[in-house]
Enzyme design. Structure first.
Site, PDB file in Angstrom:
ATOM      1  N   HIS A 183      46.845  55.481  17.483  1.00 37.56           N
ATOM      2  CA  HIS A 183      47.149  55.735  18.893  1.00 37.56           C
ATOM      3  C   HIS A 183      47.315  54.433  19.680  1.00 37.56           C
ATOM      4  O   HIS A 183      48.182  54.323  20.547  1.00 37.56           O
ATOM      5  CB  HIS A 183      46.049  56.594  19.530  1.00 37.56           C
ATOM      6  CG  HIS A 183      46.157  58.051  19.178  1.00 37.56           C
ATOM      7  ND1 HIS A 183      45.629  58.580  18.028  1.00 37.56           N
ATOM      8  CD2 HIS A 183      46.762  59.081  19.817  1.00 37.56           C
ATOM      9  CE1 HIS A 183      45.889  59.879  17.988  1.00 37.56           C
ATOM     10  NE2 HIS A 183      46.574  60.213  19.053  1.00 37.56           N
ATOM     11  N   LYS A 209      38.676  67.827  16.836  1.00 41.12           N
ATOM     12  CA  LYS A 209      37.497  68.591  17.241  1.00 41.12           C
ATOM     13  C   LYS A 209      36.984  68.112  18.589  1.00 41.12           C
ATOM     14  O   LYS A 209      37.144  66.943  18.947  1.00 41.12           O
ATOM     15  CB  LYS A 209      36.394  68.533  16.178  1.00 41.12           C
ATOM     16  CG  LYS A 209      35.664  67.220  16.096  1.00 41.12           C
ATOM     17  CD  LYS A 209      34.364  67.365  15.303  1.00 41.12           C
ATOM     18  CE  LYS A 209      33.743  66.002  15.122  1.00 41.12           C
ATOM     19  NZ  LYS A 209      32.424  65.981  14.568  1.00 41.12           N
TER      20      LYS A 209
END
Lengths: 191, 277
Positions: free
Chosen positions: A36, A101
């Protein structure tokens, strides 16, 4: 149970609602912190994420004697760390499924609504099940640069089960559950 | 490798790959409570499938093999030495039973063997039970552990068991499903801050089905469990009837000026084992 198969179409993804159980099939790719950061710093992605899936995961991968790869353990990692980068990633790449998650923030939820993407919760800690659902490792990018746990792995998955936790209609299951449990908590404190 | 080291390495392997029976049983009971076609059910089914797969293959239940904390009976101090425990951890890491999971806190560098001053954590306990107990606790759950100092006006929590109840419920609300629910709470009333966390982790070694020998604490455990499960947080925080599998409460003496309530959150992947030596 809704079955989703790569490439994931905008129509199919927009039909999903928070709380739906889904079975993901076909190609997915991993990307976590360094991936990222690389993207946010203007790095050029080596593959096309349009109508694809991005999985927040640092797998344990071993090399077979024939040179192919095998995933030994591969549960999801906590997604909040990618909050600063994900809206731009969704908008610029056209990715449809973010899998991780713990959920993501309101900006990511907005990007999901704007672009037709969803956030799927995989089961935290279920390393063996996730490894089992990964039938083949088809490619890997940034292995040298980021290391095995942070590389962008390309997996073929079969019946990878997740729950839609944030849909493209502005609903986040996490926000709903937290608000409801907070009401109950306050009720119990009043006793 | 000496016999002791081999035996300790096997303890680590078994702890990492095989969930204890009582934890699996509690997860099965939770599955029966959840509604058909609910996300809670899907999560619990996946968890139980994962438990079976890991056990059959001898692979880690969770990729985060956690912090290893050993509790060793004092009378074994000369046999189960820190050096032998460290050798067993290094051997288990070498064989892939443990992830390379230890980083230097200052430089961030990986300590590949998982062994260095402070890792693994070893406590010699004042009992003559001749037992070695191990708990492996992942980082996601550790991040959800909390410590309260009573009184706490925002919770209306005073220095009594009602105050303890309020603090523990606040910890449940804070943790949501982020520590990989359904979780298990180890609670310590009292102690200094360090003893509080040590005892709360020690409580996590208890069998989930046991009953606290102190009646007032047994009653409090049951009440908090029932109330926490009415929050609706559910497996992985996606909603459902099972937010916690168990609550275990212990106590340590405190000084008059302090009253800590420490809550250790353990994820559903409750990896713990004990062996009699």
């Amino acid at each position: 149970m809704t079955t989703l198969t790569y490439p994931f179409s905008e129509v199919d993804v927009r039909a999903l609602k928070a709380g739906d159980a889904v079975s993901v099939n076909g190609l997915i790719r991993t990307g976590r912190d360094r991936f990222h950061k690389f993207f946010a710093d203007g790095g050029k992605l080596p593959c096309d994420f349009r109508d694809g899936a991005l999985f927040h995961c640092g797998p344990v991968v071993v090399k077979n004697p024939d040179g192919s790869w095998r995933v030994v353990a591969g549960g999801p990692t906590t997604s909040v760390r990618e909050n600063p980068y994900e809206p731009a990633f969704i908008e610029q790449t056209g990715v449809r499924l973010i899998i991780g998650k713990g959920g993501m923030d309101a900006r990511t939820l907005d990007a999901c609504a704007k672009c037709g993407a969803v956030y799927l919760q995989a089961v935290g800690g279920a390393a063996a099940v996730t490894a089992h659902a990964i039938t083949r490792v088809t490619n890997v990018y940034f292995l040298e640069e980021f290391g095995a746990a942070e590389a962008c792995w390309e997996f073929e998955v079969k019946d990878f089960r997740c729950v839609v936790a944030m849909d493209s209609h502005g609903t986040s299951l996490f926000a709903q559950v937290e608000a409801a449990s907070n009401r109950r908590f306050r009720e119990l404190l009043a006793k | 490798m000496t016999k002791t080291v081999t035996r300790l390495a096997e303890l680590i392997h078994e702890t990492s790959s095989s969930l204890p029976d009582d934890a699996e049983k509690a997860l099965r009971a939770a599955l029966r409570r959840e509604a058909k076609d609910s996300s809670a059910r899907l999560v619990l089914e996946t968890i139980l499938k994962n438990v079976a797969l890991a056990r059959a293959a001898g692979t880690p239940v969770c990729q985060d093999t956690g912090t290893l904390t050993f509790f060793v009976s004092e009378n074994l101090r000369r046999t189960v030495t820190p050096e032998r425990i460290a050798a067993a951890v290094a051997a288990a890491t070498e064989r892939g039973w443990l992830r390379r999971n230890t980083n230097d806190a200052v430089t961030g560098k990986s300590i590949d063997s998982n062994v260095c001053p402070g890792a693994p954590v070893i406590h010699y306990t004042l009992d003559a039970e001749s037992k070695v107990r191990l708990i492996m606790k992942g980082g996601g759950s550790e991040n959800m552990s909390m410590q309260f100092s009573l009184p706490d006006a925002s919770l209306g929590a005073g220095r009594d068991l009602e105050g303890v109840r309020r603090a523990v419920l606040a910890a449940v609300q804070h943790a949501q499903g982020y520590g990989c629910a359904p979780g298990i709470l180890g609670v310590c009333i009292g102690g200094d801050r360090a003893a509080g966390f040590e005892e709360s982790k020690h409580q996590l070694l208890r069998n989930l089905a046991d009953t606290n020998p102190v009646p007032a604490l047994a009653k409090l455990e049951r009440r908090i469990l029932r109330e926490a499960n009415s929050f609706g947080i559910g497996p992985m925080g996606l909603g459902g009837k099972t937010t916690l599998l168990a609550v275990k409460i212990g106590a340590r003496p405190r000084v008059p000026a302090s009253f800590f309530v420490t809550v250790a959150y353990l994820c559903w992947a409750a990896r713990r084992r004990e062996i009699s030596w």
